[in-house]
Design an enzyme around this catalytic site. Structure first.
Site, PDB file in Angstrom:
ATOM      1  N   TYR A  22       8.558  34.077 136.935  1.00  0.00           N
ATOM      2  CA  TYR A  22       7.274  33.839 136.259  1.00  0.00           C
ATOM      3  C   TYR A  22       6.552  32.616 136.844  1.00  0.00           C
ATOM      4  O   TYR A  22       5.455  32.738 137.419  1.00  0.00           O
ATOM      5  CB  TYR A  22       7.541  33.670 134.760  1.00  0.00           C
ATOM      6  CG  TYR A  22       6.383  33.127 133.967  1.00  0.00           C
ATOM      7  CD1 TYR A  22       5.090  33.622 134.135  1.00  0.00           C
ATOM      8  CD2 TYR A  22       6.578  32.122 133.011  1.00  0.00           C
ATOM      9  CE1 TYR A  22       4.024  33.123 133.388  1.00  0.00           C
ATOM     10  CE2 TYR A  22       5.535  31.625 132.265  1.00  0.00           C
ATOM     11  CZ  TYR A  22       4.254  32.125 132.460  1.00  0.00           C
ATOM     12  OH  TYR A  22       3.208  31.627 131.725  1.00  0.00           O
ATOM     13  N   TYR A  29      21.925  24.728 128.423  1.00  0.00           N
ATOM     14  CA  TYR A  29      20.760  24.853 129.312  1.00  0.00           C
ATOM     15  C   TYR A  29      20.185  23.470 129.628  1.00  0.00           C
ATOM     16  O   TYR A  29      20.028  23.093 130.794  1.00  0.00           O
ATOM     17  CB  TYR A  29      19.692  25.752 128.660  1.00  0.00           C
ATOM     18  CG  TYR A  29      18.367  25.654 129.361  1.00  0.00           C
ATOM     19  CD1 TYR A  29      18.235  26.055 130.691  1.00  0.00           C
ATOM     20  CD2 TYR A  29      17.236  25.141 128.712  1.00  0.00           C
ATOM     21  CE1 TYR A  29      17.017  25.940 131.351  1.00  0.00           C
ATOM     22  CE2 TYR A  29      16.018  25.031 129.373  1.00  0.00           C
ATOM     23  CZ  TYR A  29      15.918  25.433 130.691  1.00  0.00           C
ATOM     24  OH  TYR A  29      14.724  25.308 131.341  1.00  0.00           O
TER      25      TYR A  29
END
Ligand code: UDP
Length: 324
Positions: A14, A143
């Site tokens: 993206y 993350y």
């Protein structure tokens, strides 16, 4: 002078695909390296596409032999917080080990300019809003920890090997290119604006609000949305600064403005003209109530200003979703 050659790792994703398009428009020679695990070949708008994995150092060497690379932009990471809690090994392997592979190959080929994608998740639960770069770094999931680890590694690599980097901590990247040619495509989709627009298109029955009892003006979380092309523009400014001899720096990238989940939903209803169904539900684990960037450093040092408003973000994302 030959145009500078930029290797974009994760250029089929993206943010990477928007970066590739903008670099190409600005006259750079762009090479995309992507394993297509979460990226899409059809989001790549330049000719030089090299399929490959960062775990494969020989494949990376082939690419570094083939092109005379001046700088690397690294976008190839896994980004789902929930998944990182369930499968941290996947995150540490790709976001940390594979990133080290890339750094090692860069040094092997004496390529010492890097643009690195980090995240506001390195801060964890904010102690102060807006968040400055100097805020405590206490990520609350694998993350965020994986990104913070690389940030620290970069610092050491700079000191020891002279690898210079610009690191950007993204807030909520959103929107799509005005052309409608590229946009946000995740599978599964977990992000607010794409999910809202899929609901407006009738691809989902409703949009679920994660929590309405936060200590905010309307009880829903507040986020800082920044258009993907504004991000890409900042990256080019960071790149040019490195080419001009600037040292390593880390910047927040956000608009500095916060909008609540309900405000986003209402704007989306206005822009799409669809009165889709909204369900108010339970909180999602690990969501801080408010995340807003203090972006004064990037504005001052890189002379960057976001050009897209929230309305532009939703409008361009809608344009993309309607046609894809
Ligand atoms: N959110 C929501 N419903 C959804 C997806 C997200 O209410 O289906 C909320 C989420 O709780 C957060 C905000 O929207 O407060 C932005 O979430 P997103 O996953 O897009 O980005 P994040 O802020 O987690 O990076």
């Amino acid at each position: 002078m030959r145009p500078k050659t930029i290797l974009v790792i994760g250029g089929a994703g993206y943010i990477g695909s928007h970066q590739v398009k903008l670099l190409d428009q600005r006259g750079y020679n762009v090479i995309v390296y992507d394993n297509l695990s979460t990226g899409y070949r059809d989001l790549v708008t330049v000719d030089n596409f090299e399929e490959g994995d960062l775990a494969d150092k020989d494949r990376l060497r082939e690419v570094f032999n083939k092109y005379q690379i001046d700088a690397v932009m690294h976008f190839a990471a896994f980004i789902q917080v929930g998944e990182s809690i369930k499968d941290p090994a996947k995150y540490y392997r790709n976001n940390v080990t594979n990133a080290i592979n890339l750094l090692d190959i860069m040094l092997e080929y004496d390529v010492k300019n890097l643009i690195f994608s980090s995240t506001a998740a390195v801060y964890g639960e904010p102690e102060e809003i807006p968040i400055k770069e100097t805020h405590t770094k206490a990520p609350i999931n694998p993350y965020g920890r994986s990104k913070l680890m690389i940030e620290k590694i970069l610092k050491d690599y700079d000191q020891a090997y002279g690898l210079r980097y610009t690191c950007f901590r993204y807030f909520n990247a959103s929107g799509a290119d005005d052309s409608g040619r590229i946009g946000e495509k995740h599978n599964p989709e977990t992000h607010l604006i794409p999910l809202i627009l899929q609901t407006a298109l009738g691809e989902r029955d409703d949009i679920y609000i994660f929590g309405i009892d936060y200590n905010t003006k309307d009880g829903t979380c507040i986020r800082d949305f920044v258009h993907v092309n504004d991000l890409a523009d900042a990256h080019i400014k960071g790149l040019e600064r490195l080419f001009g001899g600037g040292g390593s720096e880390t910047f927040n990238l956000g608009s500095g403005k916060g909008y609540s989940v309900k405000e986003i939903i209402n704007q989306a209803k206005e822009i799409t003209g669809v009165d889709f169904k909204v369900v108010e539900g339970e909180r999602r684990d690990g969501d801080p109530a408010i995340l807003i960037a203090d972006s004064s450093k990037v504005k001052q040092v890189l002379k960057w200003e976001p050009k897209y408003t929230l309305n532009d973000i939703i409008r361009t994302a809608w344009n993309w979703h309607k046609h894809n």
